[in-house]
Design a protein around this motif. Sequence first.
Motif, PDB file in Angstrom:
ATOM      1  N   PHE A 275       0.444  10.249  63.766  1.00 36.88           N
ATOM      2  CA  PHE A 275      -0.607  11.328  63.035  1.00 36.88           C
ATOM      3  C   PHE A 275       0.288  12.453  62.302  1.00 36.88           C
ATOM      4  O   PHE A 275      -0.087  13.602  61.928  1.00 36.88           O
TER       5      PHE A 275
ATOM      6  N   ARG B 106      -9.572   8.713  59.997  1.00 36.46           N
ATOM      7  CA  ARG B 106      -8.345   7.802  60.253  1.00 36.46           C
ATOM      8  C   ARG B 106      -7.692   6.994  58.999  1.00 36.46           C
ATOM      9  O   ARG B 106      -8.477   6.516  58.085  1.00 36.46           O
TER      10      ARG B 106
ATOM     11  N   GLN C 110      -3.720   4.009  61.588  1.00 34.93           N
ATOM     12  CA  GLN C 110      -4.133   4.929  62.608  1.00 34.93           C
ATOM     13  C   GLN C 110      -5.526   4.127  63.362  1.00 34.93           C
ATOM     14  O   GLN C 110      -5.688   4.455  64.465  1.00 34.93           O
TER      15      GLN C 110
ATOM     16  N   LEU D 179      -3.672  15.101  52.000  1.00 33.44           N
ATOM     17  CA  LEU D 179      -3.091  14.041  52.736  1.00 33.44           C
ATOM     18  C   LEU D 179      -2.513  13.022  51.693  1.00 33.44           C
ATOM     19  O   LEU D 179      -1.461  12.557  52.234  1.00 33.44           O
TER      20      LEU D 179
ATOM     21  N   TRP E 115      -7.966  21.866  59.256  1.00 34.67           N
ATOM     22  CA  TRP E 115      -7.470  22.037  58.121  1.00 34.67           C
ATOM     23  C   TRP E 115      -8.003  23.308  57.719  1.00 34.67           C
ATOM     24  O   TRP E 115      -9.293  23.782  57.613  1.00 34.67           O
TER      25      TRP E 115
ATOM     26  N   ALA F  16      -0.730  17.800  56.488  1.00 33.91           N
ATOM     27  CA  ALA F  16      -1.803  18.404  55.897  1.00 33.91           C
ATOM     28  C   ALA F  16      -2.264  19.669  56.410  1.00 33.91           C
ATOM     29  O   ALA F  16      -2.626  20.412  55.742  1.00 33.91           O
TER      30      ALA F  16
ATOM     31  N   TYR G  86      -9.637  17.788  51.089  1.00 37.38           N
ATOM     32  CA  TYR G  86      -8.553  17.319  52.134  1.00 37.38           C
ATOM     33  C   TYR G  86      -7.606  16.021  51.788  1.00 37.38           C
ATOM     34  O   TYR G  86      -6.432  16.081  52.117  1.00 37.38           O
TER      35      TYR G  86
ATOM     36  N   GLN H 225      -1.966  13.978  59.147  1.00 39.34           N
ATOM     37  CA  GLN H 225      -2.818  15.023  59.492  1.00 39.34           C
ATOM     38  C   GLN H 225      -1.826  16.205  59.815  1.00 39.34           C
ATOM     39  O   GLN H 225      -2.242  17.435  59.546  1.00 39.34           O
TER      40      GLN H 225
ATOM     41  N   ASP I  83      -6.040  17.749  63.341  1.00 44.39           N
ATOM     42  CA  ASP I  83      -6.808  17.547  62.188  1.00 44.39           C
ATOM     43  C   ASP I  83      -7.562  18.464  61.791  1.00 44.39           C
ATOM     44  O   ASP I  83      -8.475  18.201  61.229  1.00 44.39           O
TER      45      ASP I  83
END
Length: 316
Positions: free
Chosen positions: A13, A233, A285, A268, A109, A19, A264, A16, A107
């Motif tokens: 991960f 994912r 993922q 990513l 943001w 990000a 977003y 994420q 996850d």
Amino acid sequence: MNEHYVTLFNSLFLPQGLALHLSMERHAGAYTLWVLCMDDEVFEKLGCLDLPNVRLLQLSKLETDELICVKQQRTIAEYCWTLTPFSPRFVFDADSSVQRVTYLDADVWFRKNPRQIFREFEESGKQVLITDHAYAPEYDRSATSGQYCVQFMIFKRDGGEEVRRWWEARCLEWCYARAEDGKFGDQKYLDDWTEQFPEEVHVLIDKELMLAPWNATRFPHGRAVCWHFHELRILKGFSAVRYAVDCGSYPLPLVTRRHIYREYFIDLRRAINTITTFGWEVRAQRRWTLNDRFFGLLLGFWRQAWRVTIHWQQPL
């Protein structure tokens, strides 16, 4: 005031996590993000990246015998949930000057500076802040998943310890990805906190500041300080599409796709570019399903249109 945050994730991960960091660089003001590295691989990679305002915690150096024992009985996700209440303590132990820590899911943001959330918390006079799921009525899962969401939680060093220690003990005893006897993961334990710890726990009143796909149809996105990209994912692409994103099971309004998810995806893409620039692999993922393959073929032929609509999958 320099705000201290802690999150946790493994090498899978990392996109994420990067990000999240990009969004904090834009919006968080003066901050330190502590990352509890769930495997040594992500610890080494983050060390190579040397991100500004980031401090690393190496789980393999912090695990107790008790944690190692429960680790063997739980999935990776369940073990991450088990460690959530430990993560603020790891920060407090690492830096005696830190007076409060905000736990973040990886996850999450940031869209705006979170000063409004901290202002409400300070005015409450409490020691711990939690947030309501605030489900849209048609997606209400509070009976099984809990009224409150482990996504953004503030703990003060001294005043919040009674609550945090109680939660830590419960997660050591039981923390699984199933509903059982009024429990679910690390999350259902929060349901009774306002009654069990009325002098310590404050629930964020302004529900529009923390939004997620389960309430995208209930609240307009404009006031959201943070967005929680639950269920999102990254999948490995094929043909002309290198990567795709499964946005999850909740139907998303068009305005949310355009103004939240599309923005977003920019972060990513930047995260994935950073990872691949270092020669590291971006791993899928989750696996493709037959349904995914159908839409993936559409993405291969209609990439530009799908970038605009951000429907089921989004190419990266």
